[in-house]
Design a protein around this motif. Structure first.
Motif, PDB file in Angstrom:
ATOM      1  N   PRO A  84      12.030  12.728  -6.012  1.00 27.58           N
ATOM      2  CA  PRO A  84      12.378  13.908  -5.847  1.00 27.58           C
ATOM      3  C   PRO A  84      11.589  14.353  -4.381  1.00 27.58           C
ATOM      4  CG  PRO A  84      11.457  13.852  -7.922  1.00 27.58           C
ATOM      5  CD  PRO A  84      11.187  12.489  -7.558  1.00 27.58           C
ATOM      6  N   LYS A  85      12.093  15.554  -3.887  1.00 22.63           N
ATOM      7  CA  LYS A  85      11.532  15.919  -2.489  1.00 22.63           C
ATOM      8  C   LYS A  85      10.056  16.455  -2.703  1.00 22.63           C
ATOM      9  CE  LYS A  85      12.232  19.391   0.981  1.00 22.63           C
ATOM     10  NZ  LYS A  85      13.069  20.359   1.271  1.00 22.63           N
ATOM     11  N   GLU A  86       9.955  17.025  -3.934  1.00 24.44           N
ATOM     12  CA  GLU A  86       8.649  17.579  -3.933  1.00 24.44           C
ATOM     13  C   GLU A  86       7.429  16.483  -4.065  1.00 24.44           C
ATOM     14  OE1 GLU A  86      11.153  18.385  -5.946  1.00 24.44           O
ATOM     15  OE2 GLU A  86      11.479  20.432  -4.792  1.00 24.44           O
ATOM     16  N   MET A  87       7.780  15.394  -4.892  1.00 28.62           N
ATOM     17  CA  MET A  87       6.965  14.408  -4.942  1.00 28.62           C
ATOM     18  C   MET A  87       6.738  13.525  -3.780  1.00 28.62           C
ATOM     19  SD  MET A  87       7.417  10.797  -7.481  1.00 28.62           S
ATOM     20  CE  MET A  87       6.172  11.770  -9.028  1.00 28.62           C
ATOM     21  N   ALA A  88       7.912  13.299  -2.793  1.00 25.88           N
ATOM     22  CA  ALA A  88       7.914  12.837  -1.748  1.00 25.88           C
ATOM     23  C   ALA A  88       6.753  13.601  -0.794  1.00 25.88           C
ATOM     24  CB  ALA A  88       9.081  12.656  -0.866  1.00 25.88           C
ATOM     25  N   ARG A  89       7.020  14.943  -0.688  1.00 22.29           N
ATOM     26  CA  ARG A  89       6.107  15.684   0.206  1.00 22.29           C
ATOM     27  C   ARG A  89       4.688  15.748  -0.363  1.00 22.29           C
ATOM     28  NH1 ARG A  89       7.278  19.007   3.823  1.00 22.29           N
ATOM     29  NH2 ARG A  89       9.517  19.389   3.292  1.00 22.29           N
ATOM     30  N   LYS A  90       4.524  15.773  -1.654  1.00 24.92           N
ATOM     31  CA  LYS A  90       3.068  15.808  -2.053  1.00 24.92           C
ATOM     32  C   LYS A  90       2.298  14.514  -1.745  1.00 24.92           C
ATOM     33  CE  LYS A  90       0.404  16.814  -6.338  1.00 24.92           C
ATOM     34  NZ  LYS A  90       0.508  17.198  -7.588  1.00 24.92           N
ATOM     35  N   PHE A  91       2.966  13.610  -1.876  1.00 24.08           N
ATOM     36  CA  PHE A  91       2.339  12.139  -1.543  1.00 24.08           C
ATOM     37  C   PHE A  91       2.636  11.460  -0.230  1.00 24.08           C
ATOM     38  CE2 PHE A  91       2.893  11.963  -6.503  1.00 24.08           C
ATOM     39  CZ  PHE A  91       1.547  12.119  -6.675  1.00 24.08           C
ATOM     40  N   PRO A 116      -3.899   4.693  -6.434  1.00 27.17           N
ATOM     41  CA  PRO A 116      -3.733   5.709  -7.271  1.00 27.17           C
ATOM     42  C   PRO A 116      -2.395   6.446  -7.239  1.00 27.17           C
ATOM     43  CG  PRO A 116      -6.032   6.089  -6.718  1.00 27.17           C
ATOM     44  CD  PRO A 116      -5.274   4.963  -5.842  1.00 27.17           C
ATOM     45  N   THR A 117      -1.889   6.637  -5.929  1.00 27.87           N
ATOM     46  CA  THR A 117      -0.710   7.494  -5.564  1.00 27.87           C
ATOM     47  C   THR A 117       0.481   6.370  -6.062  1.00 27.87           C
ATOM     48  OG1 THR A 117      -1.426   8.853  -3.946  1.00 27.87           O
ATOM     49  CG2 THR A 117       0.911   8.108  -3.537  1.00 27.87           C
ATOM     50  N   LEU A 118       0.286   5.093  -5.776  1.00 33.91           N
ATOM     51  CA  LEU A 118       1.247   4.000  -5.858  1.00 33.91           C
ATOM     52  C   LEU A 118       1.591   3.883  -7.483  1.00 33.91           C
ATOM     53  CD1 LEU A 118       0.464   1.288  -3.310  1.00 33.91           C
ATOM     54  CD2 LEU A 118       2.200   3.195  -3.105  1.00 33.91           C
ATOM     55  N   ASP A 119       0.411   4.119  -8.158  1.00 31.92           N
ATOM     56  CA  ASP A 119       0.459   4.087  -9.659  1.00 31.92           C
ATOM     57  C   ASP A 119       1.303   5.206 -10.318  1.00 31.92           C
ATOM     58  OD1 ASP A 119      -0.767   1.611  -9.681  1.00 31.92           O
ATOM     59  OD2 ASP A 119      -2.920   2.274 -10.267  1.00 31.92           O
ATOM     60  N   ARG A 120       1.215   6.326  -9.663  1.00 33.44           N
ATOM     61  CA  ARG A 120       1.727   7.481 -10.152  1.00 33.44           C
ATOM     62  C   ARG A 120       3.309   7.528  -9.885  1.00 33.44           C
ATOM     63  NH1 ARG A 120      -1.964  12.844  -8.842  1.00 33.44           N
ATOM     64  NH2 ARG A 120      -0.327  13.995  -9.971  1.00 33.44           N
TER      65      ARG A 120
END
Length: 568
Positions: A84-91, A116-120
């Protein structure tokens, strides 16, 4: 696998060994890193020591990672659907490709070792898909998120929230839990939208019963939306607070400045408030540093004009003038020329009103009426700073002109702007200001006149056979078959028919014969006749060449250049 301290040391060493940065610059970056704990690569880019593209490639080499240049990449729609766009922007990640058979999702990221980001992300994908990472720059990723996911202006949702009291969760930032007042978000959304649409100015114009909002895009004002006038007082206060103006003053003109980070890059807004019949009118000039400083080879100049410019810049002393109306791209051209000349071997100093785009290693000063620093006094002061190249924002009066020519006569290269309609027209304008012809002769390297025309959208431009009138306007024989293009409008250009702009140029390079004409106060006709003999091409000629090449239309060139002189 290298630990973080080894990687940091190795990155710095590689940058120094390859001559990309100096040891002093590395020490500065390491000192700054101790203070902020930010990644070393990000600090070196933010300090202006290297570009984001260079850092991306070096980091790829250090980490043994592939990198990707997102400007020339088009993400796979199937990949975009997975994140999702929100996840792409957050990370700060961008899905690039998805191999359906191998179940591998390739993403662009600024840090391939952020486990940690890649795991999420893996957890979000349910463990069904493997991840492959490519390195990219933060600003590149943020811009691509906006471009390829699309950005929905949340103004409608915020207005609905103001009217009904229902919280518009879509307008809240994905990376913060903080709730801000809807009017604060309304202003932020409008400023962000204008930047993303490529606007150069935002106009907030109160009418008797409503507020009109217009953007200037590609040099033309376009109404974007209208709001009820009830919103205007609160929007005015918000804009004044953001720009440091006095919110209690509503009758006198005021100026201010706003600095924001939009799509991961710094954007400055120059704000001006002016009282009108129906209330305060507020105009914001958008200063996008990334767009403001363009390599001279990428300005879109014709090859011949670009070659002449480079020859002119090679002269060690003298004055180069750029003329044209407000909004014709003079400042962008000046900054590009200075950027071309910029090196450790020269001292470049500028005097501007105000400084628009900060540039590394160039000493920039704003004129300041409060301390009596005008252009003339500023040049006197700069002359004591051992400059090689001086930029004077504008020649407005005799004192400034005389000081600029004094600098040119004492071994300096001077760049400045002048308000005239043509390159040849700069000569009588300077004489009118009060510069003596003997001083003009021999000290002007050349004069550039510039206009900006919109470029036809390549997706929808429409071919047609040129009419007799158009051939006549362009000075073309009526018997010649000629195909031209006109604007139509599609989703790619927001139904405008045009997307982007290109500069039309006329370059008058001075030499001994022209200097002699200037010294004896020859008429404009005599100067023009001599210039044409030497191959001078006027703005109209450059415009006609762009029309014939299908880059722009007859209507667009006629909007900024008089083509009627070609009628025969």
């Amino acid at each position: 696998m290298l630990d973080h301290s080894e990687k940091r040391k190795l990155l710095g060493q590689i940058l120094v060994e390859q001559g990309i940065i100096t040891r002093d610059q590395l020490r500065i970056a390491l000192t700054e890193q101790k203070r902020t704990s930010k990644p070393l690569g990000k600090i070196i880019v933010s300090l202006g020591f290297v570009s984001e593209a260079v850092m991306r490639d070096v980091l790829g080499e250090v980490l043994g990672q592939e990198s990707v240049e997102l400007i020339s990449a088009v993400p796979d729609p199937e990949a975009l659907k997975l994140i999702p766009k929100e996840m792409a922007r957050k990370f700060t990640i961008l899905p690039v490709t998805f191999d359906i058979d191998e179940r591998i999702l390739t993403i662009a990221t600024v840090d391939a070792n952020d486990l940690p980001t890649l795991d999420r992300i893996r957890a979000f994908l349910g463990g069904r898909i493997q991840l492959k990472t490519l390195l990219s720059g933060e600003i590149e990723i943020q811009n691509s998120i906006d471009q390829f996911y699309g950005y929905e202006l949340s103004v409608d949702g915020i207005l609905h929230e103001i009217e009904t009291g229902e919280v518009d969760y879509d307008s809240l930032q994905a990376d913060t839990d903080e709730y801000s007042h809807p009017l604060v978000r309304l202003v932020d959304a409008m400023l962000s939208d204008a930047v993303k649409r490529g606007a150069s100015d935002i106009h907030f114009e109160p009418e008797e019963g409503f507020l009109r909002i217009r953007y200037r895009i590609d040099g033309v004002l376009r109404q974007i939306r209208s709001l009820h006038k009830n919103y205007w007082s609160a929007i005015t206060v918000r804009l004044k607070v953001m720009s440091g103006m006095n919110i209690a003053e509503t009758r006198a003109p005021q100026d201010g400045r706003i600095s924001l980070t939009i799509s991961g890059r710094p954007i400055d807004f120059r704000v001006a408030a002016q009282i009108t019949t129906h209330g305060e009118n507020i105009v914001l000039r958008i200063l996008d540093r990334q767009k403001g400083i363009v390599p001279i080879a990428k300005l879109g100049f014709a090859d011949e004009a670009l070659g002449t410019l480079r020859v002119m810049m090679a002269r060690p002393e003298g004055i180069i003038l750029i003329t044209g109306p407000t909004g014709s791209g003079k400042t962008t051209t000046l900054y590009s020329m200075l950027n071309y000349l910029n090196s450790e071997a020269v001292n470049i100093m500028t005097l501007e009103d105000p400084v628009e785009y900060p540039m590394a290693t160039i000493r920039q000063t704003s004129v300041n009426e409060a301390v009596k620093l005008d252009f003339a006094n500023g040049i006197r002061s700069i002359m004591r700073q051992d400059p090689d190249i001086i930029l004077v924002g504008e020649i407005r009066d005799r004192d400034t002109a005389n000081m600029a020519f004094s600098a040119a006569m004492t071994g300096h290269q001077v760049y400045t702007t002048l308000h005239t309609n043509s390159a040849i027209g700069a000569i009588p304008r300077l004489l009118d200001i009060g510069v003596l012809p003997d001083i003009l002769a021999g000290n002007i390297i050349g004069v550039i006149a510039q206009r900006l025309v919109r470029v036809l959208c390549p997706h929808c431009k429409h071919a047609y056979a040129a009419t007799e009138v158009e051939k006549s306007i362009m000075g073309i024989d009526n018997s010649e078959e000629l195909t031209l293009y006109r604007a139509r409008g599609c989703k790619h250009c927001d139904q405008q028919g045009y997307k982007g702009r290109v500069a039309l140029l006329e370059v008058l390079r001075m030499d001994g014969d022209l200097d002699e004409l200037v010294a004896r106060r020859a008429t404009m006709r005599e100067v023009a006749s001599m210039a044409y003999e030497k191959g001078f091409k006027p703005l109209a000629g450059d415009g006609i060449a762009r029309i014939r090449a299908g880059i722009t239309s007859v209507e667009e060139v006629s909007r900024v250049v008089d083509l009627t002189g070609n009628i025969h």
